[in-house]
Each structure stands twice: as structure tokens, then as C-alpha cells.
Enzyme design. Structure first.
Site, PDB file in Angstrom:
ATOM      1  N   GLU A   1     -18.372  -3.088  24.294  1.00 23.58           N
ATOM      2  CA  GLU A   1     -17.540  -4.274  24.477  1.00 23.58           C
ATOM      3  C   GLU A   1     -16.311  -4.253  23.577  1.00 23.58           C
ATOM      4  O   GLU A   1     -15.211  -4.638  23.994  1.00 23.58           O
ATOM      5  CB  GLU A   1     -18.355  -5.543  24.200  1.00 23.58           C
ATOM      6  CG  GLU A   1     -19.535  -5.758  25.138  1.00 23.58           C
ATOM      7  CD  GLU A   1     -20.771  -4.954  24.734  1.00 23.58           C
ATOM      8  OE1 GLU A   1     -20.765  -4.338  23.635  1.00 23.58           O
ATOM      9  OE2 GLU A   1     -21.743  -4.933  25.514  1.00 23.58           O
TER      10      GLU A   1
ATOM     11  N   HIS B   1     -29.331 -14.183  24.932  1.00 19.00           N
ATOM     12  CA  HIS B   1     -28.358 -13.987  26.004  1.00 19.00           C
ATOM     13  C   HIS B   1     -27.674 -15.282  26.431  1.00 19.00           C
ATOM     14  O   HIS B   1     -26.917 -15.287  27.389  1.00 19.00           O
ATOM     15  CB  HIS B   1     -29.040 -13.341  27.211  1.00 19.00           C
ATOM     16  CG  HIS B   1     -29.304 -11.870  27.024  1.00 19.00           C
ATOM     17  ND1 HIS B   1     -29.944 -11.367  25.907  1.00 19.00           N
ATOM     18  CD2 HIS B   1     -28.990 -10.798  27.798  1.00 19.00           C
ATOM     19  CE1 HIS B   1     -30.029 -10.051  26.015  1.00 19.00           C
ATOM     20  NE2 HIS B   1     -29.450  -9.681  27.144  1.00 19.00           N
TER      21      HIS B   1
ATOM     22  N   HIS C   1      -3.897   3.116  -3.459  1.00 14.56           N
ATOM     23  CA  HIS C   1      -4.182   2.574  -2.130  1.00 14.56           C
ATOM     24  C   HIS C   1      -3.455   1.263  -1.883  1.00 14.56           C
ATOM     25  O   HIS C   1      -2.727   1.125  -0.910  1.00 14.56           O
ATOM     26  CB  HIS C   1      -5.688   2.364  -1.920  1.00 14.56           C
ATOM     27  CG  HIS C   1      -5.980   1.478  -0.740  1.00 14.56           C
ATOM     28  ND1 HIS C   1      -6.150   1.968   0.532  1.00 14.56           N
ATOM     29  CD2 HIS C   1      -6.066   0.125  -0.629  1.00 14.56           C
ATOM     30  CE1 HIS C   1      -6.341   0.954   1.369  1.00 14.56           C
ATOM     31  NE2 HIS C   1      -6.297  -0.169   0.691  1.00 14.56           N
TER      32      HIS C   1
ATOM     33  N   HIS D   1       0.829  -1.205   0.000  1.00 15.71           N
ATOM     34  CA  HIS D   1       0.000   0.000   0.000  1.00 15.71           C
ATOM     35  C   HIS D   1       0.864   1.255   0.000  1.00 15.71           C
ATOM     36  O   HIS D   1       1.196   1.782   1.063  1.00 15.71           O
ATOM     37  CB  HIS D   1      -0.905   0.002   1.239  1.00 15.71           C
ATOM     38  CG  HIS D   1      -1.798  -1.199   1.323  1.00 15.71           C
ATOM     39  ND1 HIS D   1      -1.361  -2.424   1.773  1.00 15.71           N
ATOM     40  CD2 HIS D   1      -3.111  -1.359   1.015  1.00 15.71           C
ATOM     41  CE1 HIS D   1      -2.368  -3.295   1.738  1.00 15.71           C
ATOM     42  NE2 HIS D   1      -3.441  -2.673   1.283  1.00 15.71           N
TER      43      HIS D   1
HETATM   44  C1  LIG Z   1     -11.920  -4.199   9.599  1.00 18.99           C
HETATM   45  C2  LIG Z   1     -11.344  -4.097   8.249  1.00 18.99           C
HETATM   46  N1  LIG Z   1     -12.172  -4.140   7.186  1.00 18.99           N
HETATM   47  C3  LIG Z   1     -11.659  -4.077   5.927  1.00 18.99           C
HETATM   48  C4  LIG Z   1     -10.313  -3.991   5.735  1.00 18.99           C
HETATM   49  C5  LIG Z   1      -9.754  -3.968   4.319  1.00 18.99           C
HETATM   50  N2  LIG Z   1      -9.285  -2.611   4.003  1.00 18.99           N
HETATM   51  C6  LIG Z   1      -8.010  -2.264   4.158  1.00 18.99           C
HETATM   52  S1  LIG Z   1      -7.728  -0.663   3.814  1.00 18.99           S
HETATM   53  C7  LIG Z   1      -9.341  -0.401   3.406  1.00 18.99           C
HETATM   54  C8  LIG Z   1      -9.810   0.950   2.967  1.00 18.99           C
HETATM   55  C9  LIG Z   1      -9.497   1.917   3.981  1.00 18.99           C
HETATM   56  O1  LIG Z   1      -9.710   3.207   3.555  1.00 18.99           O
HETATM   57  P1  LIG Z   1      -8.839   4.344   4.194  1.00 18.99           P
HETATM   58  O2  LIG Z   1      -8.689   4.114   5.636  1.00 18.99           O
HETATM   59  O3  LIG Z   1      -9.394   5.627   3.776  1.00 18.99           O
HETATM   60  O4  LIG Z   1      -7.419   4.073   3.577  1.00 18.99           O
HETATM   61  P2  LIG Z   1      -6.663   4.848   2.410  1.00 18.99           P
HETATM   62  O5  LIG Z   1      -7.085   4.218   1.129  1.00 18.99           O
HETATM   63  O6  LIG Z   1      -7.010   6.281   2.486  1.00 18.99           O
HETATM   64  O7  LIG Z   1      -5.227   4.563   2.721  1.00 18.99           O
HETATM   65  C10 LIG Z   1     -10.071  -1.578   3.561  1.00 18.99           C
HETATM   66  C11 LIG Z   1     -11.510  -1.698   3.285  1.00 18.99           C
HETATM   67  C12 LIG Z   1      -9.492  -3.958   6.869  1.00 18.99           C
HETATM   68  N3  LIG Z   1      -8.175  -3.883   6.779  1.00 18.99           N
HETATM   69  N4  LIG Z   1     -10.029  -3.991   8.101  1.00 18.99           N
END
Ligand SMILES: Cc1ncc(C[n+]2csc(CCOP(=O)(O)OP(=O)(O)O)c2C)c(N)n1
Ligand SMILES: [Mg+2]
Length: 679
Positions: free
Chosen positions: A427, A489, A280, A49
Site C-alpha cells: 500500500e 479490518h 549530517h 545538512h
Molecule cells: C521517515 C523519516 N524518519 C526519520 C527522519 C529523520 N532523519 C533525517 S535524516 C536521518 C538519517 C538518515 O541517514 P542517511 O540517509 O544515511 O543520511 P546521511 O546522514 O548519510 O546524510 C533521519 C533519521 C526522516 N527525515 N524521515
């Protein structure tokens, strides 16, 4: 904060002239070093990334050269500022910072080995794996709540040990994704309520997620949201070094947690892809990388870092050295030095074990019939005063979880000296904040909710297990024994699903003695989280004979042997159902069937025993039957495919608990029958 302006700021977004920059590094060229390292490492790995590290390079450079208190060579210095990269996919930002500032082991070779087997540079930052990484991130949002826990620990230890020994901050970077995740809501509300002014969140406000523009899926006014939760907020241009520096200084002055929305361009500096979602999560590609070098005015080959830039960065990495030395002197001179070192070591005071032994001896003598949640409360009554690091709480179920020790001060602003947290109905954030508390060190967090709601905490429990941090989850109301509240529950699959998490120790004690033993075992497991599954309803004493050993720490042990010949049947049980196994044994014995009973408070600990011990405990009786008010999954390990299982095969129902046990067939008779059918 020491004024440290040896590194000149350059005007906003000004492209850096290569030659000049090398002679006299600026924030711009230092940030470009991050950009280039990130882009080249991802290119070499062919995956990763680059966009986030390139976009946040300016913010990170100003933070690490002007605000963060750290000594790169000593990543374990107790009074360092904590840095959390909540959007862990931007791991190359953190690795570049660690390399450039001179963290132990982080060489250019490691950067070249980004995402490869055995490197210090895995796909997402991993605690314990890479020196200087404070917490494992990647599941978005976790880092925010973990940072909240770190900031909580800092204030508490400050209250306990004073400014001389504890006086630092927590800085976290997060992305749009972290802010969309529900855990962020819980975490920011908690931090706002607790007025954690040592916490600053730097939001990579780039309007981009994987699928495209943030507006595809989100229209929240984040500043308003944070403001509503009690934070101070500020919006800046995340590529303007002056604005960044001023915002960091502003954050330090606030009386509440701070959010700095850093408007950035994802992939900043990329020749044609700047601002594009394509940066990204994939390599930019050969041509784009080459064009980006030209655009940045960066003439050096991949992984060649100009001496002058590295040396400016290394100087930044030493910024905190004198502060660390002064701190070490204060610690050495402090009358609190021993207590501080012990607290930070995580070692449990020996006096606690002695107190617990006395408590257990009393239980053996009095044989109380208690709900194991009540027994847990009684164990805590003993442990809490003896272990000043124990730091409890509950997600709004204090009275039900028996987590509160009478007379304990509640953790709150402005003093933070209390050791009990009202986490509220949160939680997930509670579990992640407990991770942060444990990672920070100096406290041993435990927190309560119902076992069925462990599902709400599960992502954080999993991370605790992955990181190897001691966090103790007190999970009460552990079966259909919940009764009238009904199937929503009543956990049925939860024991099995939690037992499936590697390095999580799931305990289900059967009586007050086992409960005390399980607490001791959980506290002893200092590189693992534990989950104590505890009953709502009372259960008779099962352990009636004294033992010098903590038998629960064996994971499973023979509680009653067979009489009148070799055992024909072995009954396995946990928690409140162990009593059924014991009754069934008495009946079978009376009918001439020599039967032994094995208590199994912790599967995972049992697996750590020697093969000979495990074999002896499982035994050689032809008939094996287990009883547990949950699903069968996993029990074949003990009873074999043809063994009998008395438990649940679907969801529960709403009725008084004794009726439910009858209706679902979890009874002494059922256990007896399961044996007889196999004799
Ligand atoms: C809980 C979770 N859901 C999905 C992902 C997969 N994922 C990684 S980065 C991303 C997009 C995140 O967007 P942003 O935080 O704006 O990152 P940017 O592209 O700006 O670096 C996703 C969906 C993850 N790592 N964790
Ligand atoms: Mg984004």
C-alpha cells in the site's frame, strides 16, 4: 546520450588547485562549488545538512554534466530525465545544482536565504515551490517509491506515444535512511518485477546516519537485497569521477533497474569532520568552514562564485537544449501532438462528462441498491474508456476494490501499454508510486485497498496533499459493514484522521449516483488527492430525483426537505448510514416532527462553499443529529456540541454486518431516539 566531455575529469579525490581550477574548471572544482555552497548556506542559516551534499557532490556533478538529460532553463520539458533527491535533507545539493545550472529563479540570493521564509530554498525540497524540484522529499524512502512511479509513467507513455515523444530516464539519489525504511522494500520489489530499466538509484553509501555508524542498526547486504529483487547492481567509489561516469553509462545499458552503491565520505572535503556524523545535520562552524576553504583550495568568500566555474556549470545546464529543440520539432510534426499535449495537461476529455451524465440519468431511473464499491466499479466502466489517461491498480484487492475495468490490459514489461497495475501487497509504495505517476504527468493514477489500510499509505497520501497532485485512492470496506473480518479490518477513526489532512478530499458517497458524482469531483480536483471511502455492503438508492448539478461536489446538500412546517430536526449522514437517516426522517415525519436530511459526501468541499450556502445547508432546526459508522471527531462542526451522534466510539467486532450495526447501536431507531431526546 550525447558525448559531452568538455569538462575534464580529474583523478580520484585529487584536491583541486584553486587558481588552475578557476582558469579551467574540472569536475573536481565544479563539485567543490557544490560543497562550498552547501557548507556556506547551512552556516548562514545556522542549521541544515551539509554532510550529504558535500559527500554526494562528485556523483551529482558527474550525473548533471554527463548523464542527465535536461535543459535547466526549461524544467517542465516533458521529455526531460527526472531527478529525485530521496534523502531530502540534502536539499542544498539540489539547490546548488539548480543555481549552478541556471534554473529559473534560483539565484545566489535564494541560496543565501536557505531555509528562510518565502525563499525558493526551504529546508527540504518542495514540489511546486521550487522550479526544477520534481517531488517533495524529506520523509525518508518516499523518493525511491515516487521515482518508481515516475519510471512507470515514462514506460507507459512511451508505449502510448513512442520513442519520438517519450524517451527519458529517472535518476534518484538516496541515503542509508531511505534504504532502511520499509517503503524501499516495497518499491524496489515492484520496480524489479516490472523491470523498470529506465530507473537508476544512486545510493549515498556513507555508512553514517544521525546516531552514528550504520552498523549500529543495520547489517543488510543492500546489493544482495536489490539483486534479489531483480535489479542490476554495482559498487563504486563515489568520489572517483571516472568510476562514476562509467557506472552511469553502465546503468543506461541494463535491462532492469539499477542500483549504484556510491561509497562516499559524509562531509567530504571538510577539514576535520570529513566522515563524521556531526556533518549530517548541523552547521560545520566558523573555524571548520575556514579550514575547509583552505583544504579545498577555495579562496573565495561565501556566496562568491568564480565566473569560470559558473559558466562551466551553465554550459552543463544547456547540454539538453538541442535535444529539447529537436524534441519540440518532433512534437510539432507529430500526428499525436494534440493527444500528447492533452494527456500532459491533465485535462479530462469532455466526452467523459457526457458519458457520466448518461450513466447518472440511468441510475436515477433504475434506482439500484448497490454497494458503493460496486457503484464505483460501474462509474469506472464509464470513465475508464473515455479517459485514456486513467491508470488504475490495486494492492492485491482488485476484486474487492472493484478497480479493474473488464478487458483492460495489465501494465507490465516488456510493452507497458496496459493501464492496470498489480501493485501487490504494497500500500505504501503504491501510494507513493501513484504520486510519482501523477508528478510525471500524462496519467491520472487511482489505486485501491481497504480503507483501514490507508494507514499503511498515509505518509504518501500526506505528501500528495502537500504537493497538490491528483491521485485517487479507492478505499473500500469503509466501516463495520465489513462484517465478519472483524475489527482489524473495520475502520472507525480513519475518516476523521484522513479528513484532518489539509488538501485531501475525503469522499463518502451514499449511493450509486453520489459515487459517480464523487468520481467526477475527484477527477476535477486536479491539484489535490482524493480518497473515496466505499462500502462493502449494498445500500439503497438515496438520490431518486434528477439534478442538473453535481450535488456531491457541493460537499453537502439538502437531500430531503422537511414537510408540514418548519424543520424541527436536521439529520446529517454519509455513506451507507445515510439510508438510516432517510428512514428515521420518514418515521419522525409520520410522528409529526418535520425533519430534513442533509447528505455530506465531502466535508472538505463543503468548506469551500459560500458562508450563505453552508448556513442554509446546516439550517436552523433546533435539533441536529449525525449518523456515520465512525468516530464522532469533527462532527460537532455540523451538529454542535449538544447535537446527537450515532456512530462508533470504539473498535468493531467480528460478526455479520447487520448484527454489528444492531450491537453498536447504529440503527434507524437510535437516530429517531437521538432526535426525540432533544426535542
Ligand atoms: C521517515 C523519516 N524518519 C526519520 C527522519 C529523520 N532523519 C533525517 S535524516 C536521518 C538519517 C538518515 O541517514 P542517511 O540517509 O544515511 O543520511 P546521511 O546522514 O548519510 O546524510 C533521519 C533519521 C526522516 N527525515 N524521515
Ligand atoms: Mg548515510
Amino acid at each position: 546520450m550525447p558525448a559531452d566531455d568538455h569538462i575534464p575529469l580529474t583523478p580520484s579525490g585529487a584536491p583541486s588547485a584553486a587558481v588552475a581550477s578557476i582558469a579551467a574548471p574540472t569536475i573536481s572544482t565544479m563539485a567543490d562549488a557544490i560543497r562550498v555552497l552547501a557548507m556556506d548556506a547551512v552556516e548562514r542559516a545556522t542549521c541544515g545538512h551539509p554532510g550529504m551534499p558535500m559527500g554526494m557532490a562528485d556523483v551529482a556533478t558527474v550525473l548533471f554534466t554527463k548523464a542527465l538529460k535536461y535543459d535547466a532553463a526549461a524544467p517542465d520539458w516533458a521529455d526531460r530525465d527526472r531527478f529525485v533527491l530521496s534523502n531530502g535533507h540534502g536539499s542544498m545539493l539540489q539547490y546548488a545544482l539548480l543555481y549552478l545550472t541556471g534554473a529559473p529563479g534560483m539565484t545566489l540570493e535564494q541560496i543565501k536565504d536557505f531555509r528562510q521564509w518565502g525563499s525558493l530554498t526551504p529546508g527540504h525540497p518542495e514540489y511546486r515551490h521550487t522550479p526544477g524540484v520534481e517531488t517533495t522529499t524529506g520523509p525518508l524512502g518516499q523518493g525511491i517509491a515516487t521515482a518508481v512511479g515516475m519510471a512507470m509513467a515514462e514506460r507507459h507513455l512511451n508505449a502510448r506515444f513512442g520513442d519520438d515523444l517519450v524517451d527519458h530516464r529517472t535518476w534518484a539519489i538516496c541515503g542509508d535512511g531511505c534504504l532502511m525504511e520499509g517503503i524501499s522494500h516495497e518499491a524496489i520489489a515492484l520496480a524489479g518485477r516490472l523491470k523498470l530499466n529506465r530507473l537508476c538509484l544512486l545510493w549515498d553509501d556513507n555508512d553514517i546516519t544521525i546516531d552514528g555508524s550504520v552498523s549500529l542498526s543495520d547489517g543488510v547486504d543492500q546489493l544482495l537485497r536489490f539483486k534479489a529483487a531483480g535489479w542490476a547492481t554495482k559498487r563504486i567509489d563515489g568520489h572517483d569521477h571516472g568510476q562514476i561516469a562509467r557506472a552511469l553509462r553502465w546503468a543506461v545499458r541494463q535491462d532492469r533497474p539499477t542500483l549504484i552503491a556510491c561509497k562516499t565520505k559524509i562531509g567530504k572535503g571538510a577539514a576535520t569532520l570529513e566522515g563524521h556524523p556531526d556533518t549530517h545535520g548541523k552547521a560545520l562552524g566558523k573555524a571548520e568552514v575556514a579550514a575547509t576553504r583552505v583544504k579545498l583550495g577555495w579562496p573565495h568568500d561565501p556566496f562568491i562564485m568564480p565566473e569560470a566555474i559558473v559558466s562551466a556549470w551553465r554550459k552543463a545546464g544547456r547540454r539538453g537544449r538541442s535535444a529539447r529543440r529537436a524534441w519540440t520539432q518532433r512534437l510539432n510534426a507529430s500526428s499525436e501532438a494534440n493527444a500528447f499535449d492533452r494527456a500532459l495537461s491533465g485535462e479530462v476529455h469532455a466526452a467523459a462528462w457526457a458519458d457520466l451524465d448518461v450513466h447518472i440519468a440511468k441510475l436515477i431511473e433504475t434506482k439500484p441498491a448497490l454497494a458503493t464499491r460496486a457503484a464505483s466499479g460501474k462509474a469506472l466502466d464509464v470513465l475508464f474508456p473515455a479517459i485514456p489517461e486513467l491508470f488504475g491498480g490495486s494492492a492485491d484487492l482488485t476484486g474487492s476494490n472493484n478497480t479493474f475495468v473488464k478487458g483492460t490490459a495489465v501494465y507490465d514489461a516488456p510493452g507497458y501499454e496496459g493501464r492496470y497495475v498489480n501493485y501487490g501487497i504494497r500500500e505504501h509504495a503504491m501510494a507513493a508510486a501513484m504520486n510519482g505517476l501523477a508528478l510525471h504527468g500524462g496519467v491520472i493514477p487511482y489505486g485501491g485497498t481497504f480503507l483501514v489500510f490507508a494507514d499503511y499509505s498515509r505518509p504518501a497520501i500526506r505528501l500528495a496533499a502537500l504537493m497538490g497532485v491528483r491521485v485517487i485512492h479507492v478505499l473500500t470496506h469503509d466501516s463495520i459493514g465489513v462484517g465478519e473480518d472483524g475489527p482489524t479490518h473495520q475502520p472507525v477513526e480513519h475518516l476523521a484522521s484522513l479528513r484532518a489532512i489539509p488538501n485531501l478530499y475525503v469522499f463518502r458517497p451514499a449511493d450509486a449516483v453520489e459515487t459517480a458524482e464523487c468520481w467526477a469531483a475527484a477527477l476535477t480536483l486536479n491539484a489535490s488527492p482524493s480518497a473515496l471511502a466505499l462500502s462493502r455492503q449494498a445500500t439503497p438508492a438515496a438520490r431518486i430525483a434528477a439534478s442538473v448539478e453535481n450535488l456531491s461536489a457541493r460537499g453537502a446538500y439538502e437531500l430531503r426537505s422537511a414537510e408540514g412546517g418548519e424543520a424541527k430536526a436536521t439529520l446529517f449522514g454519509t455513506g451507507t448510514e445515510l439510508a438510516l437517516a432517510l428512514e428515521a426522517r420518514d418515521r419522525l415525519q409520520a410522528e409529526g416532527v418535520p425533519t430534513r436530511v442533509v447528505s455530506v459526501p465531502c466535508w472538505a468541499l463543503f468548506e469551500t462553499q459560500s458562508p450563505a450556502y453552508r448556513q442554509a445547508v446546516i439550517g436552523s432546526a433546533a435539533v441536529r443529529v449525525a449518523v456515520e459508522a465512525g468516530v464522532r471527531m469533527g462532527w460537532d462542526r455540523f451538529i454542535g456540541e449538544h447535537g446527537g451522534f450515532v456512530g462508533m466510539s470504539g473498535f468493531g467486532a467480528s460478526a455479520p454486518a447487520p448484527r454489528l450495526y444492531r450491537e453498536f447501536g447504529i440503527t434507524t431507531e437510535a437516530v429517531v431516539e437521538a432526535v426525540k431526546a432533544r426535542l
